[in-house]
Scaffold this motif. Structure first.
Motif, PDB file in Angstrom:
ATOM      1  N   LEU A  52      -1.807  24.423  -6.013  1.00  0.00           N
ATOM      2  CA  LEU A  52      -2.888  25.247  -5.907  1.00  0.00           C
ATOM      3  C   LEU A  52      -3.967  24.467  -6.720  1.00  0.00           C
ATOM      4  CD1 LEU A  52      -1.551  28.837  -6.756  1.00  0.00           C
ATOM      5  CD2 LEU A  52      -2.325  27.906  -4.489  1.00  0.00           C
ATOM      6  N   ALA A  89      -1.828  30.760  -1.990  1.00  0.00           N
ATOM      7  CA  ALA A  89      -0.774  31.562  -2.816  1.00  0.00           C
ATOM      8  C   ALA A  89      -0.331  32.834  -2.026  1.00  0.00           C
ATOM      9  CB  ALA A  89      -1.429  31.805  -4.194  1.00  0.00           C
ATOM     10  N   PHE A 111       4.128  27.823  -9.098  1.00  0.00           N
ATOM     11  CA  PHE A 111       2.734  27.622  -8.766  1.00  0.00           C
ATOM     12  C   PHE A 111       2.567  26.356  -9.592  1.00  0.00           C
ATOM     13  CE2 PHE A 111       0.952  32.149  -8.061  1.00  0.00           C
ATOM     14  CZ  PHE A 111       1.445  32.083  -6.673  1.00  0.00           C
TER      15      PHE A 111
END
Length: 157
Positions: A8, A18, A34
């Motif tokens: 991200l 996401a 993440f």
């Protein structure tokens, strides 16, 4: 699939990437990681240069936070990832922030974590016309041996 790495950045597409990755991983009962890579420390070094777009722009007062507390780039990135994690309700999502060239960091981290899938957004304007996708995404597609899912993000002009 047991481990899914979702890369991200601070683009408006981050939430869509996401959310899509979260749903895929949840359906597969996979671990979610993440990852945000800090590739250009100069961008993070002065107040006012960090731009968080989209959904989280109003939820993270970055300039005030940065000016008052002198928060480091890594802490800022962790705050960003934690906000997305909280929004999704994914208490078991792991967050990582690393420094370096984005495509290299994403591929190396995926290997280190034995990721079964990398999920990343594309900044192409029109996927069906096969326009040039972002250089980070293109480099990952060209060099990674780990399956990669590209979430096309249509840019509005």
């Amino acid at each position: 699939m047991k481990n899914i790495l979702i890369a991200l950045d601070y683009d408006t597409s981050a939430l869509k990437v996401a959310e899509t990755g979260f749903l895929i991983a949840k359906d597969m009962n996979a671990e979610i990681i993440f990852l945000h890579s800090i590739s250009n420390l100069d961008i993070y070094s002065s107040v006012g240069n960090i731009v968080i777009k989209g959904f989280f722009a109003g939820h993270m007062n970055i300039n005030t936070k940065r000016a008052e507390k002198q928060i480091a780039a890594e802490e800022l990135a962790y705050d960003f990832l934690e906000n997305i994690k909280f929004h999704l309700g994914g208490k078991k999502i792991h967050t990582l922030v690393k420094k370096g060239k984005s495509n290299t960091i994403i591929i190396e981290t995926a290997k280190e974590l034995n990721a079964d899938l990398i999920i990343i957004g594309s900044q192409s304007r029109n996927w069906s016309e096969n326009k040039v996708i972002g250089s980070t995404t293109q480099e990952i597609l060209n060099t990674s041996l780990i399956p990669t899912l590209v979430i096309p993000i249509m840019k509005r002009e």
